[in-house]
Design a protein around this motif. Structure first.
Motif, PDB file in Angstrom:
ATOM      1  N   LEU A  13       0.836  -1.203   0.000  1.00 18.00           N
ATOM      2  CA  LEU A  13       0.000   0.000   0.000  1.00 18.00           C
ATOM      3  C   LEU A  13       0.868   1.249   0.000  1.00 18.00           C
ATOM      4  O   LEU A  13       0.576   2.225  -0.710  1.00 18.00           O
ATOM      5  CB  LEU A  13      -0.926   0.001   1.217  1.00 18.00           C
ATOM      6  N   LEU A  14       1.949   1.225   0.776  1.00 15.77           N
ATOM      7  CA  LEU A  14       2.884   2.359   0.795  1.00 15.77           C
ATOM      8  C   LEU A  14       3.436   2.594  -0.602  1.00 15.77           C
ATOM      9  O   LEU A  14       3.534   3.749  -1.062  1.00 15.77           O
ATOM     10  CB  LEU A  14       4.017   2.075   1.779  1.00 15.77           C
ATOM     11  N   GLN A  15       3.771   1.538  -1.293  1.00 17.44           N
ATOM     12  CA  GLN A  15       4.304   1.642  -2.655  1.00 17.44           C
ATOM     13  C   GLN A  15       3.271   2.266  -3.594  1.00 17.44           C
ATOM     14  O   GLN A  15       3.587   3.169  -4.367  1.00 17.44           O
ATOM     15  CB  GLN A  15       4.723   0.260  -3.149  1.00 17.44           C
ATOM     16  N   TYR A  16       2.024   1.794  -3.517  1.00 15.66           N
ATOM     17  CA  TYR A  16       0.967   2.328  -4.370  1.00 15.66           C
ATOM     18  C   TYR A  16       0.731   3.826  -4.101  1.00 15.66           C
ATOM     19  O   TYR A  16       0.571   4.624  -5.033  1.00 15.66           O
ATOM     20  CB  TYR A  16      -0.333   1.562  -4.143  1.00 15.66           C
ATOM     21  N   LEU A  17       0.680   4.186  -2.828  1.00 20.65           N
ATOM     22  CA  LEU A  17       0.436   5.589  -2.467  1.00 20.65           C
ATOM     23  C   LEU A  17       1.569   6.479  -2.973  1.00 20.65           C
ATOM     24  O   LEU A  17       1.333   7.583  -3.478  1.00 20.65           O
ATOM     25  CB  LEU A  17       0.298   5.727  -0.952  1.00 20.65           C
ATOM     26  N   ALA A  18       2.801   5.992  -2.841  1.00 20.68           N
ATOM     27  CA  ALA A  18       3.944   6.791  -3.287  1.00 20.68           C
ATOM     28  C   ALA A  18       3.953   6.955  -4.804  1.00 20.68           C
ATOM     29  O   ALA A  18       4.283   8.039  -5.317  1.00 20.68           O
ATOM     30  CB  ALA A  18       5.247   6.143  -2.813  1.00 20.68           C
ATOM     31  N   ILE A  19       3.580   5.909  -5.538  1.00 21.34           N
ATOM     32  CA  ILE A  19       3.487   6.013  -7.000  1.00 21.34           C
ATOM     33  C   ILE A  19       2.417   7.038  -7.373  1.00 21.34           C
ATOM     34  O   ILE A  19       2.598   7.849  -8.296  1.00 21.34           O
ATOM     35  CB  ILE A  19       3.191   4.642  -7.621  1.00 21.34           C
ATOM     36  N   GLY A  20       1.290   7.010  -6.669  1.00 18.64           N
ATOM     37  CA  GLY A  20       0.262   8.025  -6.893  1.00 18.64           C
ATOM     38  C   GLY A  20       0.803   9.418  -6.630  1.00 18.64           C
ATOM     39  O   GLY A  20       0.492  10.373  -7.368  1.00 18.64           O
ATOM     40  N   GLY A  21       1.625   9.565  -5.590  1.00 18.98           N
ATOM     41  CA  GLY A  21       2.237  10.850  -5.293  1.00 18.98           C
ATOM     42  C   GLY A  21       3.158  11.314  -6.410  1.00 18.98           C
ATOM     43  O   GLY A  21       3.193  12.503  -6.752  1.00 18.98           O
ATOM     44  N   VAL A  22       3.900  10.383  -7.005  1.00 19.95           N
ATOM     45  CA  VAL A  22       4.786  10.712  -8.128  1.00 19.95           C
ATOM     46  C   VAL A  22       3.975  11.242  -9.309  1.00 19.95           C
ATOM     47  O   VAL A  22       4.318  12.264  -9.920  1.00 19.95           O
ATOM     48  CB  VAL A  22       5.614   9.477  -8.550  1.00 19.95           C
ATOM     49  N   VAL A  23       2.878  10.551  -9.636  1.00 17.85           N
ATOM     50  CA  VAL A  23       2.044  10.943 -10.781  1.00 17.85           C
ATOM     51  C   VAL A  23       1.446  12.330 -10.564  1.00 17.85           C
ATOM     52  O   VAL A  23       1.500  13.208 -11.445  1.00 17.85           O
ATOM     53  CB  VAL A  23       0.924   9.910 -11.013  1.00 17.85           C
ATOM     54  N   LEU A  24       0.889  12.567  -9.375  1.00 17.60           N
ATOM     55  CA  LEU A  24       0.242  13.850  -9.104  1.00 17.60           C
ATOM     56  C   LEU A  24       1.265  14.981  -8.958  1.00 17.60           C
ATOM     57  O   LEU A  24       0.988  16.122  -9.348  1.00 17.60           O
ATOM     58  CB  LEU A  24      -0.618  13.741  -7.846  1.00 17.60           C
ATOM     59  N   ALA A  25       2.435  14.678  -8.406  1.00 17.57           N
ATOM     60  CA  ALA A  25       3.488  15.697  -8.322  1.00 17.57           C
ATOM     61  C   ALA A  25       3.946  16.095  -9.728  1.00 17.57           C
ATOM     62  O   ALA A  25       4.256  17.271  -9.986  1.00 17.57           O
ATOM     63  CB  ALA A  25       4.668  15.186  -7.499  1.00 17.57           C
ATOM     64  N   THR A  26       3.968  15.138 -10.649  1.00 17.73           N
ATOM     65  CA  THR A  26       4.306  15.441 -12.041  1.00 17.73           C
ATOM     66  C   THR A  26       3.285  16.392 -12.646  1.00 17.73           C
ATOM     67  O   THR A  26       3.636  17.359 -13.342  1.00 17.73           O
ATOM     68  CB  THR A  26       4.383  14.143 -12.873  1.00 17.73           C
ATOM     69  N   GLY A  27       1.998  16.139 -12.360  1.00 18.33           N
ATOM     70  CA  GLY A  27       0.954  17.048 -12.824  1.00 18.33           C
ATOM     71  C   GLY A  27       1.083  18.428 -12.218  1.00 18.33           C
ATOM     72  O   GLY A  27       0.852  19.446 -12.882  1.00 18.33           O
ATOM     73  N   THR A  28       1.476  18.485 -10.939  1.00 22.78           N
ATOM     74  CA  THR A  28       1.678  19.766 -10.265  1.00 22.78           C
ATOM     75  C   THR A  28       2.771  20.581 -10.954  1.00 22.78           C
ATOM     76  O   THR A  28       2.665  21.808 -11.078  1.00 22.78           O
ATOM     77  CB  THR A  28       2.072  19.528  -8.790  1.00 22.78           C
ATOM     78  N   ILE A  29       3.801  19.899 -11.412  1.00 21.48           N
ATOM     79  CA  ILE A  29       4.920  20.573 -12.077  1.00 21.48           C
ATOM     80  C   ILE A  29       4.531  21.024 -13.487  1.00 21.48           C
ATOM     81  O   ILE A  29       4.782  22.173 -13.883  1.00 21.48           O
ATOM     82  CB  ILE A  29       6.145  19.633 -12.153  1.00 21.48           C
ATOM     83  N   MET A  30       3.902  20.147 -14.250  1.00 24.66           N
ATOM     84  CA  MET A  30       3.687  20.395 -15.675  1.00 24.66           C
ATOM     85  C   MET A  30       2.475  21.277 -15.965  1.00 24.66           C
ATOM     86  O   MET A  30       2.463  22.005 -16.964  1.00 24.66           O
ATOM     87  CB  MET A  30       3.536  19.061 -16.411  1.00 24.66           C
ATOM     88  N   LEU A  31       1.440  21.210 -15.136  1.00 22.57           N
ATOM     89  CA  LEU A  31       0.218  21.991 -15.366  1.00 22.57           C
ATOM     90  C   LEU A  31       0.314  23.315 -14.616  1.00 22.57           C
ATOM     91  O   LEU A  31       0.561  23.329 -13.416  1.00 22.57           O
ATOM     92  CB  LEU A  31      -1.007  21.201 -14.909  1.00 22.57           C
ATOM     93  N   GLN A  32       0.116  24.422 -15.294  1.00 28.24           N
ATOM     94  CA  GLN A  32       0.383  25.726 -14.692  1.00 28.24           C
ATOM     95  C   GLN A  32      -0.870  26.483 -14.261  1.00 28.24           C
ATOM     96  O   GLN A  32      -0.768  27.595 -13.749  1.00 28.24           O
ATOM     97  CB  GLN A  32       1.203  26.584 -15.662  1.00 28.24           C
ATOM     98  N   GLY A  33      -2.026  25.897 -14.421  1.00 28.54           N
ATOM     99  CA  GLY A  33      -3.251  26.557 -14.009  1.00 28.54           C
ATOM    100  C   GLY A  33      -3.886  25.874 -12.820  1.00 28.54           C
ATOM    101  O   GLY A  33      -3.230  25.201 -12.023  1.00 28.54           O
TER     102      GLY A  33
END
Length: 469
Positions: free
Chosen positions: A353-373
């Motif tokens: 579960l820790l692994q899954y949550l961290a992967i989700g964090g990676v995906v959403l952090a990527t969106g935070t970086i790339m999306l500017q609005g």
């Protein structure tokens, strides 16, 4: 149900309630303070790097006092550790009174450091104290029950930061404050510092009352006190265990990621709302319509939006207030996800579960970086859901099977909170660059939480494949 099967027996109910209340008290301190990075930066007209000294001393206090607190409660009692923690917490809160009168930044940093030395004593004492208040078979359920009150304190702290502090601070940003005369700047600064200090002074008085109550109530004794414990021998033995050693490192990066996401969401949202502004239509849909109907939106900010004056961009102060409301939404998702993920632990192993949550964090952090609005802001809010169960999951994995050594092992995990000192400082330095690789620096700065989540996912993977295989 026998007494042995009860989560909390009637004999220790009052002590349990009092110590559980302490969980809410340190949650309050943590989450009223994160938004103050932006507030101090604005009040003293310094960049984000200057404001993050608040985080350095705040979480540095945790690291400085974790092992001294563990030694203290080992020699004396859990109750004594709680009282020392409350005493330091109250002292730190009341130090905001002379700090505000002096009108200088560094006295506030001293107040924060004293306060968090107390919080370190509280966390190091209260967690094992709750575990000891009953049978071993119900210890985990008892601690989970107590920990449920921590986010309630966090939400209260965020609410006070938003409605009592940020909504009342002078909304002028760096450029407007620079244009003020020295006398005008000093008057605005002293007014803002008085507003900022009031909740801390008030919580200091609440803590004094709590100190007196706990001092007068008969509490369960620390029966396993061991005056002859070999601290350095125990630590050397602990750090030879890979699962524990890696857990301390993973916890350090988790805490750093959490502090960065909950602190700099204000700067992230601030850039969006200063650049894009808000219209009256925005108050009729989405999250802002909810907070507006609940009365969380300050009158001054609402008037700016309703009048149409904020359609082309809000002031830095108004934008920070709006961004902090989205931070509250992030905490709401964090709370909901904590219950959902706790249920999921019945079916998914903690490491997985820790692994899954961290992967989700990676995906959403990527969106935070790339999306500017606003989409990027919602990605950042979603990161909080992924963080919901990371701290207790890492904590449990690292300490499983430690026996009596778990008490000092727990202090090591509390000490790992120092991740909240240097990582936000690095992120603030990136934010002050304004632009990195042709993108807003505040967006790019979230590459640091992304890296943290990659490391946490790796720890989850190693837990499944090696540590608990």
């Amino acid at each position: 149900m026998s007494t042995k099967d009860k989560v909390v027996s009637r004999a220790v109910l009052i002590p349990f309630v009092l110590i559980t209340f302490c969980f809410a008290l340190w949650g309050f301190a943590n989450d009223i303070t994160n938004p103050m990075v932006e507030a101090f930066s604005r009040i003293f007209n310094m960049g984000a790097s200057g404001g993050t000294w608040v985080q350095v001393v705040f979480y540095g206090g945790y690291g400085a006092m974790a092992f001294p607190a563990a030694l203290f409660i080992r020699k004396y009692t859990y109750k004594a550790g709680i009282l020392v923690g409350l005493g330091l917490y109250a002292t730190g809160g009341l130090l905001f009174l002379p700090a505000s009168a002096l009108g200088m930044y560094y006295p506030f940093l001293i107040a924060y450091f004293v306060m968090t030395c107390g919080l370190s004593f509280l966390e190091t004492s209260a967690n094992p104290y709750i575990l000891s208040m009953g049978a071993d078979s119900t210890a985990t359920r008892r601690l989970n029950l107590a920990q449920a009150f921590n986010p309630m304190g966090s939400l209260t702290g965020m609410f006070i930061a938003t409605t009592v502090i940020q909504a009342r601070l002078d909304p002028r940003g760096a450029e407007a404050r620079t244009a003020l005369s020295p006398a005008e700047f000093e008057a605005v600064k002293m007014s803002d510092l008085s507003i900022l200090s009031t909740p801390y002074i008030a919580i200091g008085l609440v803590i004094i009352a709590m100190f007196i109550i706990i001092a007068l109530v008969k509490m369960p004794k620390n029966e396993d006190a061991d005056h002859s414990l070999n601290l350095f021998g125990t630590l050397a033995k602990l750090f030879k265990i890979r699962k524990y050693r890696e857990g301390v490192i993973a916890q350090m990066f988790y805490v750093g990621a959490q502090i960065m996401c909950w602190t700099f969401i204000v700067q992230y949202g601030q850039r969006i709302f200063v650049k894009g502004g808000l219209t009256p239509h925005d108050l009729e849909s989405g999250w802002l319509s909810i907070v507006n109907s609940l009365g969380f939106l300050s009158d001054s900010v609402r008037d700016i939006i309703v009048s149409g004056k904020g359609a082309n961009g809000l002031t830095e102060g108004a934008a920070a207030h709006i961004a902090q409301l989205y931070n509250i939404l992030a905490m709401f998702f964090f709370l909901v996800a904590r219950f959902v993920c706790t249920f999921m632990l019945k079916y998914i192993k903690p490491g997985r579960l820790l692994q899954y949550l961290a992967i989700g964090g990676v995906v959403l952090a990527t969106g935070t970086i790339m999306l500017q609005g606003i989409s990027g802001l919602y990605c950042l809010i979603g990161v909080s859901a992924c963080m919901s169960l990371m701290f207790p999951t890492i904590y449990g994995i690292a300490l499983e099977g430690m026996g009596d050594d778990a008490k000092f092992g727990a202090a090591g995990l509390i000490m790992s909170i120092v991740g909240g000192t240097f990582l936000p400082k690095i992120q603030a330095a990136i934010i002050d660059m304004e632009t990195v690789f042709d993108m807003p620096a505040v967006n790019f700065s979230f590459i640091l939480p992304l890296i943290c989540f990659v490391l946490i996912a790796f720890y989850g993977y190693r837990t499944v494949k090696i540590h608990m295989a």
